[in-house]
Design a protein around this motif. Structure first.
Motif, mmCIF file in Angstrom:
data_model
loop_
_atom_site.group_PDB
_atom_site.id
_atom_site.type_symbol
_atom_site.label_atom_id
_atom_site.label_comp_id
_atom_site.label_asym_id
_atom_site.label_seq_id
_atom_site.Cartn_x
_atom_site.Cartn_y
_atom_site.Cartn_z
ATOM 1 N N UNK A 354 24.765 43.044 -8.660
ATOM 2 C CA UNK A 354 24.549 41.756 -9.298
ATOM 3 C C UNK A 354 25.171 40.573 -8.590
ATOM 4 N N UNK A 355 26.000 40.789 -7.571
ATOM 5 C CA UNK A 355 26.669 39.640 -6.949
ATOM 6 C C UNK A 355 25.750 38.861 -6.014
ATOM 7 N N UNK A 356 24.595 39.424 -5.679
ATOM 8 C CA UNK A 356 23.630 38.696 -4.839
ATOM 9 C C UNK A 356 22.606 37.928 -5.684
ATOM 10 N N UNK A 357 22.678 38.075 -7.008
ATOM 11 C CA UNK A 357 21.646 37.480 -7.858
ATOM 12 C C UNK A 357 21.763 35.968 -7.955
ATOM 13 N N UNK A 358 22.964 35.442 -7.820
ATOM 14 C CA UNK A 358 23.159 34.010 -8.006
ATOM 15 C C UNK A 358 24.297 33.537 -7.120
ATOM 16 N N UNK A 359 24.190 32.324 -6.609
ATOM 17 C CA UNK A 359 25.223 31.723 -5.763
ATOM 18 C C UNK A 359 25.503 30.326 -6.282
ATOM 19 N N UNK A 360 26.766 30.021 -6.546
ATOM 20 C CA UNK A 360 27.102 28.701 -7.077
ATOM 21 C C UNK A 360 28.544 28.332 -6.720
ATOM 22 N N UNK A 361 28.826 27.046 -6.739
ATOM 23 C CA UNK A 361 30.172 26.524 -6.503
ATOM 24 C C UNK A 361 30.758 26.056 -7.831
ATOM 25 N N UNK A 362 32.058 26.232 -7.982
ATOM 26 C CA UNK A 362 32.718 25.807 -9.215
ATOM 27 C C UNK A 362 34.055 25.173 -8.860
ATOM 28 N N UNK A 363 34.373 24.040 -9.495
ATOM 29 C CA UNK A 363 35.639 23.357 -9.249
ATOM 30 C C UNK A 363 36.040 22.544 -10.479
ATOM 31 N N UNK A 364 37.312 22.260 -10.582
ATOM 32 C CA UNK A 364 37.815 21.483 -11.724
ATOM 33 C C UNK A 364 37.726 19.998 -11.417
ATOM 34 N N UNK A 365 37.314 19.228 -12.395
ATOM 35 C CA UNK A 365 37.193 17.781 -12.261
ATOM 36 C C UNK A 365 38.489 17.114 -12.712
ATOM 37 N N UNK A 366 39.034 16.282 -11.853
ATOM 38 C CA UNK A 366 40.264 15.576 -12.194
ATOM 39 C C UNK A 366 40.002 14.129 -12.589
ATOM 40 N N UNK A 367 38.873 13.584 -12.159
ATOM 41 C CA UNK A 367 38.551 12.200 -12.494
ATOM 42 C C UNK A 367 37.624 12.108 -13.680
ATOM 43 N N UNK A 368 37.124 10.927 -13.929
ATOM 44 C CA UNK A 368 36.223 10.708 -15.065
ATOM 45 C C UNK A 368 34.943 10.021 -14.598
ATOM 46 N N UNK A 416 23.812 26.934 -5.743
ATOM 47 C CA UNK A 416 23.503 26.924 -4.312
ATOM 48 C C UNK A 416 22.307 27.838 -4.078
ATOM 49 N N UNK A 417 21.709 27.707 -2.930
ATOM 50 C CA UNK A 417 20.584 28.575 -2.605
ATOM 51 C C UNK A 417 21.056 30.036 -2.578
ATOM 52 N N UNK A 418 20.183 30.936 -2.969
ATOM 53 C CA UNK A 418 20.561 32.331 -3.121
ATOM 54 C C UNK A 418 21.015 32.964 -1.809
ATOM 55 N N UNK A 419 20.482 32.452 -0.672
ATOM 56 C CA UNK A 419 20.872 33.001 0.633
ATOM 57 C C UNK A 419 21.890 32.088 1.328
#
Length: 424
Positions: A354-368, A416-419
């Motif tokens: 299942x780790x190839x099924x989706x690709x994405x970036x995640x980060x915490x927002x400090x501003x508004x 992100x794109x899957x590849x």
């Protein structure tokens, strides 16, 4: 648990040097008056805590092995050495100081040159073997990684060595300052050079003194030889972890210090209670001051539930740094997480189902900034050139704490794109 282990080992170490459980208890409690042990290490520095426990454990095990040699104590010494070698690359500074100092003391030289050291070395090697085997498999270059971290400047070797030595001297003083200030206030005779000892230093106290001196000398020689400039107070534990043993070993030999022990115990307990209350009320303080919540109170559990509801609990995530990545791995174990900042991993985590099924970036927002607008909320630590599948990021808001739902913490998630090369 690691902080408690360090406290117990510090008690044993001071007891070996002072011969008094009362001074040992005070020396152990003194740790809580240091900002690192009383505060910072409760939410970061796991490897440094292991290093501190291994250093104290090695000291106690060697002293006990010299007092009564035996297989069990040799194994314990080996376990402590192996744990230290696996904790941080700075542990050899302490280890070198311990062995060189031990060889200068007749009682310890006998055991260091005995068959029991072979047992200890085999146990330590067994602990390190899996890491060394993995390192050989992936052809990791530890020397290059350490050099890049410790020698970042482009100055001449002489200039870097001067900077490094200056930072070493300042860091030693900065690390020792809380302990010396506490003793100057609570037990001034302990640091008075004019105070006369009632007895000569014992073997454990002499070992602690010499180990500390030799470890500092080895660090200085290393800086001169390599031109390392990445030196700071949080790198001082392998050099100064035996400071309470030295201070309280001497204090126990001075007249008039025993009546002052309750002061140290009381001050340490009050400080510990105050810090515990402060940490418990930190979300309230952050809310009143209108600042982002302390990193120790980020609601990763709530974030995990929101991500799962949106289908982001499987696939591969690209995180901004190792701390974010570690927290995501803890709350979303099915997720494959790659850290892009502060990471020295030789290989990326392996793919699973299942780790190839989706690709994405995640980060915490400090501003508004405007929610979802990639160009205004993108984390500066994320790599450039992301192969994006969308121009709009999904913003997830969760309450900072159950009792303070008006305080919100925000994360951005961008497909992100899957590849994408970032997720390979």
């Amino acid at each position: 648990a690691l902080v408690a282990l360090i406290g117990w080992l510090a008690f044993l170490a001071v007891e070996r040097a002072s011969g008094s459980e009362r001074f040992a208890a005070a020396g152990s409690l003194l740790l809580s008056l240091h900002s690192y042990f009383g505060w910072s290490f409760h939410h970061w520095g796991t490897h440094t805590l292991v290093l501190c426990a291994a250093a104290l454990g090695s000291f106690v095990a060697l002293v006990d092995l010299a007092a009564r040699p035996g297989l069990g104590r040799a194994v314990l010494f080996g376990l402590a050495l192996g744990s230290g070698l696996m904790s941080k690359f700075s542990f050899p500074l302490f280890l070198g100081g311990l062995f060189i100092s031990g060889l200068s003391i007749p009682e310890l030289r006998r055991v260091l040159c005995s068959r029991w050291m072979v047992v200890a070395a085999l146990v330590a090697a067994a602990l390190c073997a899996p890491y060394l085997a993995w390192l050989a498999t992936v052809q990791g270059d530890v020397v290059t990684v350490v050099r890049a971290h410790m020698i970042p400047g482009a100055q001449s070797h002489l200039a870097r060595a001067a900077i490094g030595l200056g930072r070493l001297g300042w860091s030693l003083c900065e690390f020792m300052a809380p302990w010396l200030a506490a003793l100057a206030l609570l037990m001034p005779r302990a640091i008075d050079p004019r105070a006369k000892r009632g007895r000569a230093p014992g073997m454990a106290e002499r070992l602690a003194r010499r180990t500390t001196g030799v470890a500092i000398a080895l660090a200085a020689l290393g800086i001169v030889a390599t031109g390392a400039t990445t030196v700071a107070d949080h790198y001082m534990p392998p050099l100064l972890i035996l400071a309470p043993i030295i201070l309280f070993g001497r204090a126990a030999a001075l007249e008039g210090t025993a009546p002052q022990l309750p002061r140290i115990a009381s001050a340490a307990l009050v400080a510990t209670l105050a810090l515990t209350l402060y940490r418990a009320t930190l979300p309230t303080i952050d809310a009143l001051l209108g600042r982002p919540p302390n990193t120790g109170y980020l609601p990763y559990g709530a974030l995990a539930r929101e991500m799962a509801a949106r289908g982001y609990d499987r696939g591969t995530a690209v995180a901004a740094d190792v701390r974010e990545a570690g927290n995501l791995r803890a709350v979303l174990p099915q997720l494959r997480v790659i850290a892009t900042g502060n990471s020295h991993r030789t290989l990326r985590p392996p793919h699973r189902d299942g780790t190839r099924d989706r690709c994405f970036a995640v980060w915490r927002l400090l501003g508004r900034g405007p929610e979802g607008n990639l160009e205004t909320v993108a984390a500066p630590t994320l790599p450039r050139g992301l192969e994006m599948a969308a121009r709009e990021a999904t913003v997830i808001e969760v309450a900072a704490a159950p009792l303070f739902v008006h305080r919100r913490v925000r994360w951005a998630v961008l497909d992100l794109t899957q590849d994408s090369s970032k997720c390979r």
